[in-house]
Design an enzyme around this catalytic site. Sequence first.
Site, PDB file in Angstrom:
ATOM      1  N   ASP A  52      -2.152  -0.503  -8.046  1.00 51.35           N
ATOM      2  CA  ASP A  52      -1.399  -1.743  -7.910  1.00 51.35           C
ATOM      3  C   ASP A  52      -2.307  -2.946  -8.153  1.00 51.35           C
ATOM      4  O   ASP A  52      -1.852  -4.089  -8.166  1.00 51.35           O
ATOM      5  CB  ASP A  52      -0.688  -1.829  -6.561  1.00 51.35           C
ATOM      6  CG  ASP A  52      -1.631  -1.701  -5.379  1.00 51.35           C
ATOM      7  OD1 ASP A  52      -2.861  -1.606  -5.575  1.00 51.35           O
ATOM      8  OD2 ASP A  52      -1.139  -1.693  -4.224  1.00 51.35           O
ATOM      9  N   SER A  53      -3.595  -2.674  -8.398  1.00 53.39           N
ATOM     10  CA  SER A  53      -4.521  -3.717  -8.860  1.00 53.39           C
ATOM     11  C   SER A  53      -4.095  -4.270 -10.210  1.00 53.39           C
ATOM     12  O   SER A  53      -4.597  -5.311 -10.647  1.00 53.39           O
ATOM     13  CB  SER A  53      -5.945  -3.170  -8.942  1.00 53.39           C
ATOM     14  OG  SER A  53      -5.986  -1.928  -9.624  1.00 53.39           O
ATOM     15  N   ASP A  91      -0.224   4.298  -7.558  1.00 52.03           N
ATOM     16  CA  ASP A  91      -0.015   3.609  -6.281  1.00 52.03           C
ATOM     17  C   ASP A  91       1.463   3.341  -6.050  1.00 52.03           C
ATOM     18  O   ASP A  91       2.156   2.829  -6.943  1.00 52.03           O
ATOM     19  CB  ASP A  91      -0.734   2.259  -6.289  1.00 52.03           C
ATOM     20  CG  ASP A  91      -2.174   2.360  -5.813  1.00 52.03           C
ATOM     21  OD1 ASP A  91      -2.492   3.292  -5.048  1.00 52.03           O
ATOM     22  OD2 ASP A  91      -2.985   1.493  -6.202  1.00 52.03           O
ATOM     23  N   LYS A 121      -0.244   7.539  -4.447  1.00 56.50           N
ATOM     24  CA  LYS A 121      -1.205   7.120  -3.418  1.00 56.50           C
ATOM     25  C   LYS A 121      -0.558   6.094  -2.507  1.00 56.50           C
ATOM     26  O   LYS A 121       0.132   5.188  -2.982  1.00 56.50           O
ATOM     27  CB  LYS A 121      -2.472   6.531  -4.048  1.00 56.50           C
ATOM     28  CG  LYS A 121      -3.528   6.073  -3.018  1.00 56.50           C
ATOM     29  CD  LYS A 121      -4.866   5.797  -3.646  1.00 56.50           C
ATOM     30  CE  LYS A 121      -4.920   4.501  -4.403  1.00 56.50           C
ATOM     31  NZ  LYS A 121      -4.765   3.303  -3.524  1.00 56.50           N
ATOM     32  N   GLU A 123      -1.278   3.577   1.114  1.00 59.25           N
ATOM     33  CA  GLU A 123      -2.258   2.981   2.014  1.00 59.25           C
ATOM     34  C   GLU A 123      -1.811   3.165   3.462  1.00 59.25           C
ATOM     35  O   GLU A 123      -0.654   2.908   3.797  1.00 59.25           O
ATOM     36  CB  GLU A 123      -2.423   1.486   1.725  1.00 59.25           C
ATOM     37  CG  GLU A 123      -3.009   1.192   0.356  1.00 59.25           C
ATOM     38  CD  GLU A 123      -3.196  -0.305   0.122  1.00 59.25           C
ATOM     39  OE1 GLU A 123      -2.955  -1.098   1.061  1.00 59.25           O
ATOM     40  OE2 GLU A 123      -3.581  -0.681  -0.996  1.00 59.25           O
ATOM     41  N   GLU A 190     -12.085   2.616   1.155  1.00 62.60           N
ATOM     42  CA  GLU A 190     -12.480   1.364   0.508  1.00 62.60           C
ATOM     43  C   GLU A 190     -13.242   0.455   1.457  1.00 62.60           C
ATOM     44  O   GLU A 190     -12.792   0.150   2.550  1.00 62.60           O
ATOM     45  CB  GLU A 190     -11.247   0.630  -0.037  1.00 62.60           C
ATOM     46  CG  GLU A 190     -11.602  -0.668  -0.740  1.00 62.60           C
ATOM     47  CD  GLU A 190     -10.459  -1.271  -1.534  1.00 62.60           C
ATOM     48  OE1 GLU A 190     -10.648  -2.355  -2.120  1.00 62.60           O
ATOM     49  OE2 GLU A 190      -9.366  -0.652  -1.584  1.00 62.60           O
TER      50      GLU A 190
END
Length: 272
Positions: A52-53, A91, A121, A123, A190
């Site tokens: 999602d970066s 993501d 993925k 978070e 991270e």
Amino acid sequence: MSVAKKEYKRVTVKSLVDMKQTGEKISMLTAYDFTMAKIVDEAGVDVILVGDSASNVMAGHETTLPITLDQMIYHASSVIRAIDRALVVVDLPFGSYQSDPREALRSAIRIMKESGAHAVKLEGGKEIKESVKRILNAGIPVMGHLGLTPQSIYKFGTYTVRAKEEEEAEKLKEDAIFLEKTGCFAIVLEKIPAKLAKEVAESVSIPVIGIGAGNGVDGQVLVLHDLLGMTHQFNPRFLRRYMNLYEDMTQAISQYVEDVKSVDFPSEEEQY
């Protein structure tokens, strides 16, 4: 001591577990489009993260929060069409899984069906346990993400190193064990202390991939555009720039502009 690299025709979630068991480090990079993904895959990277970066790198947003599920599927579909070897992880974007496990499952299914990706993925730890379980029960591989979680940036208020205090470090270790027991095939850590990351990697049997988490983990991930030096305002300690494409590309484009204006381009040889 370096470990001999095994040649995998296709990298799978099982391949990553095998790499951890044999001591072979896992390489992971982001990609968001066909052309760059093709290069990354042919260079031998094990895992491609459609992160999602893309919200920052491709769209210019300040955070990862604005990117939508439809946009993530678009980027993932472009990447999938390029790869022959790498495992592609996508993501789940902010808002598509945090509060409603049913929505989380629908989001994950859309990514898998519409893009052809291999895994998703998420978070977070125990706070998203129902979403993780629903997705895993549908047969979709899940990679976890702990430590600095950019989708929670407004909660943290800063991108500083996480889990430096004992309470947060203990929670992170508990969450890592929880994610393994729940069925996740790998975890990204991270921006946490290297000592803590090494402890986590040694406490679980699934691969732990770090970004700003030291070298005691099972693999590393970076944002491709940062590694290539296409970005230049962002300079965290963990980032190694292998090229300076920002400067090289700026010079090349400036030269093109000069050649066009001076009628040096196109030359006689470059015309029909």
